[in-house]
Design a protein around this motif. Structure first.
Motif, PDB file in Angstrom:
ATOM      1  N   THR A  74       0.841  -1.200   0.000  1.00 36.79           N
ATOM      2  CA  THR A  74       0.000   0.000   0.000  1.00 36.79           C
ATOM      3  C   THR A  74       0.876   1.248   0.000  1.00 36.79           C
ATOM      4  OG1 THR A  74      -1.726  -1.174   1.188  1.00 36.79           O
ATOM      5  CG2 THR A  74      -1.782   1.226   1.319  1.00 36.79           C
ATOM      6  N   ALA A  75       1.937   1.205   0.809  1.00 37.31           N
ATOM      7  CA  ALA A  75       2.842   2.360   0.872  1.00 37.31           C
ATOM      8  C   ALA A  75       3.450   2.622  -0.501  1.00 37.31           C
ATOM      9  CB  ALA A  75       3.935   2.103   1.906  1.00 37.31           C
ATOM     10  N   LEU A 134      -4.762  15.265  -1.801  1.00 38.23           N
ATOM     11  CA  LEU A 134      -3.657  15.285  -0.832  1.00 38.23           C
ATOM     12  C   LEU A 134      -4.163  15.057   0.585  1.00 38.23           C
ATOM     13  CD1 LEU A 134      -1.098  18.084  -1.814  1.00 38.23           C
ATOM     14  CD2 LEU A 134      -0.760  15.607  -1.811  1.00 38.23           C
ATOM     15  N   GLY A 135      -5.363  15.591   0.847  1.00 40.07           N
ATOM     16  CA  GLY A 135      -5.974  15.437   2.168  1.00 40.07           C
ATOM     17  C   GLY A 135      -6.248  13.978   2.514  1.00 40.07           C
ATOM     18  N   GLU A 136      -6.461  13.148   1.494  1.00 37.58           N
ATOM     19  CA  GLU A 136      -6.759  11.736   1.742  1.00 37.58           C
ATOM     20  C   GLU A 136      -5.575  10.995   2.373  1.00 37.58           C
ATOM     21  OE1 GLU A 136      -9.989  11.718   1.547  1.00 37.58           O
ATOM     22  OE2 GLU A 136     -10.351  10.135   0.079  1.00 37.58           O
ATOM     23  N   PHE A 137      -4.374  11.501   2.114  1.00 42.06           N
ATOM     24  CA  PHE A 137      -3.202  10.820   2.677  1.00 42.06           C
ATOM     25  C   PHE A 137      -3.099  11.065   4.179  1.00 42.06           C
ATOM     26  CE2 PHE A 137      -2.354  11.219  -1.784  1.00 42.06           C
ATOM     27  CZ  PHE A 137      -1.726  10.034  -2.108  1.00 42.06           C
ATOM     28  N   GLY A 138      -3.279  12.301   4.574  1.00 45.16           N
ATOM     29  CA  GLY A 138      -3.033  12.659   5.976  1.00 45.16           C
ATOM     30  C   GLY A 138      -4.282  12.677   6.839  1.00 45.16           C
ATOM     31  N   ARG A 139      -5.427  12.275   6.283  1.00 46.15           N
ATOM     32  CA  ARG A 139      -6.664  12.325   7.068  1.00 46.15           C
ATOM     33  C   ARG A 139      -6.533  11.458   8.326  1.00 46.15           C
ATOM     34  NH1 ARG A 139     -12.010  13.200   5.483  1.00 46.15           N
ATOM     35  NH2 ARG A 139     -11.508  13.147   3.280  1.00 46.15           N
ATOM     36  N   ILE A 168      -4.908   7.383   4.234  1.00 42.61           N
ATOM     37  CA  ILE A 168      -4.027   6.363   3.647  1.00 42.61           C
ATOM     38  C   ILE A 168      -2.791   6.146   4.523  1.00 42.61           C
ATOM     39  CG2 ILE A 168      -2.648   5.782   1.617  1.00 42.61           C
ATOM     40  CD1 ILE A 168      -4.606   7.680   0.024  1.00 42.61           C
ATOM     41  N   ASP A 169      -2.108   7.250   4.854  1.00 41.96           N
ATOM     42  CA  ASP A 169      -0.896   7.114   5.667  1.00 41.96           C
ATOM     43  C   ASP A 169      -1.234   6.523   7.029  1.00 41.96           C
ATOM     44  OD1 ASP A 169       0.282   8.329   3.548  1.00 41.96           O
ATOM     45  OD2 ASP A 169       0.776  10.205   4.550  1.00 41.96           O
ATOM     46  N   ARG A 170      -2.356   6.937   7.568  1.00 43.44           N
ATOM     47  CA  ARG A 170      -2.731   6.471   8.903  1.00 43.44           C
ATOM     48  C   ARG A 170      -2.860   4.949   8.948  1.00 43.44           C
ATOM     49  NH1 ARG A 170      -7.120   7.689  13.606  1.00 43.44           N
ATOM     50  NH2 ARG A 170      -6.338   5.899  14.700  1.00 43.44           N
TER      51      ARG A 170
END
Ligand code: NFS
Ligand code: SF4
Length: 628
Positions: A74-75, A134-139, A168-170
């Motif tokens: 995923t990463a 971009l917000g989807e990564f750090g949400r 995503i990152d979370r």
């Protein structure tokens, strides 16, 4: 003979795979390396320890390992997506002069779908869409906005099971946390987190990467091209672009066609500049610009061994370190271009969106200047025709007709049994399996039984080399599929792009649910996925997000952790209860095809559409006829 990895003779991947015995850990036993009380090697059945020093059981260790592999996959997909979105934002701000917003219609559609407003100015719209992506990564909280693209029934199910990804990152970070020593120690609980992480890839990072690249470089339409090492030209300066990021190759392809480059190439005795793709970069520029493909993952070293490659550019993922040793034996210049990845022995020329044009020009000059250094050239003559460019949009168009662009016609064909179902054949080529040869056997069996096949990644390139990606391949399809393909002029095996473009397959499946008549959830569809020669952790992430989305997936090669009976019971059966789909494992391609066909027929029975046409059972004689 020198040992692989030591000095002396250079042995390409196929030889190395023959010489290195695969480690039995992972296949035969579970191995945990997450703390220094270990590594612990445990088994449920054979001789040896039953639990690790901390007491961890084989099923926990197997689930932990799978969850970590999914997080890594995923990463990889999503960090790639981040890179593309950042460039997209730079284009919207006007700070990436080599790029433009190519498909503005898709941009408007995306903006409308995501509720990003209706600004007239594409740059404003792109800034809004880029910000949301971009917000989807750090949400940190709530739900991934893109999860709403799933059919409502699926989304409900995810909500019930607590599987809707947050950011995503979370999810990647939480997977790494939960698999640290002494945290999450229940196999099913770990598997659910693996699924949530994978869904962040499938419905998050991969959807974003595909959508943004379509806006930047154009949404694929069917085009013809050629694949295999024979696309390298003896009289031209050959550049192979290898890896996963299409940003620099896009600019390179444009610049290479410039008269200045041809003149410069002629000045050193070459006829011009020839660009060929490798791995997923190949799929990207093939889909959009019909740039020929040198080949799939396993052939990367062989391209250099032709002696005809002046420059090989690599960025991230699936790039073998062995390339440096091979390139050192030839005149080939190996250049790394991503800030994230270097290889000892390769030159590094860093790509940045702001200076893409200058970097591409510098690299083209370097390749041309290297042409006079060629020694012996030996290019295998094979190059096979293929048709590519099938995405959610072009399939709607191709199967729905000019005036009725919809998935309804595909569904009708499935309901009336002309097409029995759809199979996604994805993933890598692996020297531990049949080195790309499984795909032909598997896919021929599927199409002979009227299953429409969608392919991506290196599996797509292996099928292309096998001659399956042309309309004429419909000759080997079953009578129903053949008729549909002939009527529409399409191949029975549709090339849908790179591995992140597996998101296109998800979107098509969602469209099939929306078009009606085949149930209300993705798990109702007569659809299956498989990765017969997987090697990369990304393939496991893809498999898990298909399963989490309700589409069962078959894996070849080996299934990590399957030695644990408890774990195997979960992944091969237990998950069905929650997701309506599970993994299956089958290393033999013919048997894998049979399992997929059985799965498709089971789904048809559940939908009450099993009896429309009888399945053709191909005996060896008929199969041999198909193989010619
Ligand atoms: Ni997919 Fe593309 Fe190929 Fe496998 Fe590697 S290139 S992202 S991981 S090897 S299909
Ligand atoms: Fe061994 Fe447990 Fe440490 Fe894993 S976490 S290495 S099983 S002691």
């Amino acid at each position: 003979m020198d040992k692989p990895g030591t000095t002396g003779r250079v042995i390409p991947a196929l030889d190395r795979a023959r010489e290195i015995k695969p480690c039995p850990l992972g296949a035969g036993e579970s191995c945990c390396r997450v703390c220094a009380m270990g590594p612990c090697r445990v088994t449920e059945s054979g001789k040896g320890a039953r639990v690790g020093v901390c007491g961890a059981t084989p099923d926990t260790i197997a689930a932990r390992n799978l969850c970590r592999m999914i997080a890594a996959g995923t990463a990889a997909h999503s960090d790639h997506a981040r890179e593309v979105v950042q460039t997209f934002c730079a284009v919207a701000r006007g700070t990436a002069p080599g790029f433009e917003l190519c498909d503005r219609e898709k941009l408007s559609r995306l903006a409308a779908q995501l509720g990003c407003g209706k600004a007239e100015d594409p740059a404003v719209l792109a800034r809004e869409v880029g910000k949301l992506f971009l917000g989807e990564f750090g949400r940190q909280e709530g739900e991934l906005a893109l999860a709403a693209l799933a059919p409502p029934r699926r989304l409900e199910r995810w909500r019930r099971l607590g599987l809707v990804p947050r950011g995503i990152d979370r999810e990647v970070v939480e997977s790494l946390h939960r698999t640290h020593m002494g945290v999450d120690q229940e196999a099913l609980h770990l598997l659910h987190q693996g699924t949530r992480t994978a869904l962040a890839d499938g419905w998050g990072g991969s959807v974003i990467a595909t959508a943004v690249r379509d806006v930047l470089f154009g949404t694929p339409r069917p085009v013809r091209s050629r694949v295999d090492l024979g696309v390298l030209k003896p009289d031209c300066v050959n550049i192979v672009v290898h890896g996963h990021e299409p940003l620099l190759p896009e600019v390179l392809v444009r610049l290479a066609a410039d008269g200045e480059m041809t003149a410069r190439a002629r000045a050193v005795g070459a006829a011009g500049v020839n660009i060929a793709g490798m791995c997923c970069t190949a799929n990207e520029i093939l889909m959009r610009h019909d740039v020929p493909v040198a080949s799939h993952f396993l052939q990367q070293e062989l391209a250099i061994i032709t002696g005809a490659v002046e420059l090989m550019l690599v960025d991230v993922q699936c790039v073998m370190q062995g390339l440096a040793a091979v390139a050192a034996c030839y005149h080939t210049r190996l250049v790394t271009t991503s800030e994230k990845a270097r290889i000892k022995g390769a030159r590094h020329v860093e790509f940045s969106p702001a200076t893409a044009l200058d970097t591409a020009r510098e690299l083209l000059y370097a390749a041309i200047d290297n042409f006079p250094n060629r020694r012996r050239v030996d290019i295998p003559p094979q190059a096979v025709e293929l048709v590519t460019g099938f995405g959610q949009e072009s399939i709607r168009h191709a199967l729905g007709g000019r005036f009725r662009g919809s998935y309804r016609m595909l569904n009708e064909n499935i309901i009336n049994g002309w097409i029995r179902g759809v199979a996604g054949v994805v993933g890598c080529t692996n020297p531990r399996a049949a080195s790309g040869a499984s795909h032909g056997v598997l896919v021929r069996e599927l199409v002979a039984n009227d299953v429409l096949v969608l392919v991506t990644g290196c599996a797509a390139l292996a099928c292309a080399r096998d001659g399956l990606l042309v309309p004429e391949a419909a000759d080997s399809a079953g009578p129903g599929l053949r008729e549909v393909c002939e009527a529409l002029g399409i191949p029975p095996v549709l090339h849908c792009g790179s591995c992140v473009d597996n998101s296109r397959i998800l979107m098509m499946a969602a469209e099939m649910v929306r078009a009606g008549g085949l149930g209300e959830d993705l798990s109702d569809l007569p659809v299956a996925g498989c990765a017969p020669e997987w090697m990369s952790e990304k393939a496991l992430a893809v498999g898990q997000y298909f399963i989490g989305s309700g589409i069962s997936v078959g894996l070849g090669v080996y299934f990590p952790g399957a030695d644990s009976k408890e774990f195997a019971a979960q992944v091969f059966e237990g998950l069905t209860q929650d997701y309506g789909a599970a993994w299956f494992f089958e290393p033999d391609p013919q048997a894998l095809a049979r399992k997929i066909l059985a799965h498709i027929e089971e789904k048809r029975r559940a939908l009450g559409i099993e009896g429309r046409r009888e399945r053709v059972l191909y005996d060896m004689k008929m199969r041999r006829r198909l193989d010619v």
